[in-house]
Scaffold this motif. Structure first.
Motif, PDB file in Angstrom:
ATOM      1  N   THR A  11     112.911  69.561  58.203  1.00 44.91           N
ATOM      2  CA  THR A  11     113.222  68.343  58.421  1.00 44.91           C
ATOM      3  C   THR A  11     113.771  67.864  59.843  1.00 44.91           C
ATOM      4  N   ILE A  12     113.915  66.713  60.278  1.00 47.56           N
ATOM      5  CA  ILE A  12     114.318  66.272  61.445  1.00 47.56           C
ATOM      6  C   ILE A  12     115.862  66.941  61.838  1.00 47.56           C
ATOM      7  N   GLN A  13     116.698  67.082  60.803  1.00 44.19           N
ATOM      8  CA  GLN A  13     117.917  67.666  60.827  1.00 44.19           C
ATOM      9  C   GLN A  13     117.660  69.016  61.130  1.00 44.19           C
TER      10      GLN A  13
ATOM     11  N   GLY B 249     116.703  58.829  58.885  1.00 45.93           N
ATOM     12  CA  GLY B 249     115.501  59.249  59.420  1.00 45.93           C
ATOM     13  C   GLY B 249     115.760  61.016  59.543  1.00 45.93           C
ATOM     14  N   ALA B 250     116.806  61.515  59.492  1.00 41.00           N
ATOM     15  CA  ALA B 250     117.201  62.873  59.428  1.00 41.00           C
ATOM     16  C   ALA B 250     116.398  63.787  58.451  1.00 41.00           C
ATOM     17  N   ASN B 251     116.412  63.178  57.194  1.00 48.36           N
ATOM     18  CA  ASN B 251     115.745  63.842  56.122  1.00 48.36           C
ATOM     19  C   ASN B 251     114.264  63.696  56.009  1.00 48.36           C
TER      20      ASN B 251
ATOM     21  N   GLU C  46     103.081  58.977  61.375  1.00 49.37           N
ATOM     22  CA  GLU C  46     103.949  59.857  62.264  1.00 49.37           C
ATOM     23  C   GLU C  46     105.502  59.759  61.788  1.00 49.37           C
ATOM     24  N   VAL C  47     106.388  60.833  61.896  1.00 52.31           N
ATOM     25  CA  VAL C  47     107.584  60.878  61.665  1.00 52.31           C
ATOM     26  C   VAL C  47     108.464  60.151  62.766  1.00 52.31           C
ATOM     27  N   GLY C  48     108.407  60.285  64.072  1.00 49.84           N
ATOM     28  CA  GLY C  48     109.009  60.098  65.123  1.00 49.84           C
ATOM     29  C   GLY C  48     108.493  60.833  66.556  1.00 49.84           C
TER      30      GLY C  48
END
Length: 142
Positions: free
Chosen positions: A4-6, A25-27, A86-88
């Motif tokens: 994940t982003i985290q 969004g961290a998940n 896309e995620v980021g």
């Protein structure tokens, strides 16, 4: 388990990086990483982007070098990449190439559920390769 982003924010290459968008969004899961080299929202960029098959959940690295002072173009990129799943993005060289991150960019990203990770500002020693290696290793080991 998925990366994940985290998880990515804890990698050594992202020491000092911070999440600019809201923490929900961290998940989000990340399955790949790529580099945005040409950020000008032109017909050529649209043609290239339309020709690519995006798998989704990709994290993009950029410095927005050729649109560093064009917030509308930066927002256009975020809209386009959010639309294709896309995620980021990981934003480099703020304070060097891009003067600052405009609040409109962060607000749009939050609205779209798109993550912005800011690498430490004013640091020319940071290399894309370090983040690419750490993220891909985390994904591979997962």
């Amino acid at each position: 388990m998925s990366v994940t982003i985290q998880d990515i924010l804890t990698l050594p290459a992202l020491t000092g990086a911070r999440l600019l968008t809201n923490t929900s969004g961290a998940n989000r899961v990340v399955t790949s990483i790529s580099v945005l080299e040409y950020a000008s929202p032109t017909p050529v960029q649209a043609e290239i982007t339309d020709a690519i098959h995006f798998e989704g959940n990709e994290l993009i690295i950029t410095s927005f070098a050729n649109i560093a002072n064009d917030v509308e173009a930066q927002c256009s990129n975020i809209k386009r990449f959010a639309q294709v799943g896309e995620v980021g993005l990981v934003l480099y060289y703020v304070g060097i190439l891009m003067p600052k991150v405009d609040e409109r960019l962060v607000q749009l990203a939050d609205e779209l559920g798109f993550v912005i990770i800011l690498m430490p500002e004013n640091d020319a020693s940071l290399a894309y390769a370090n983040v690419i290696s750490d993220v891909m290793q985390a994904i591979f080991l997962d």
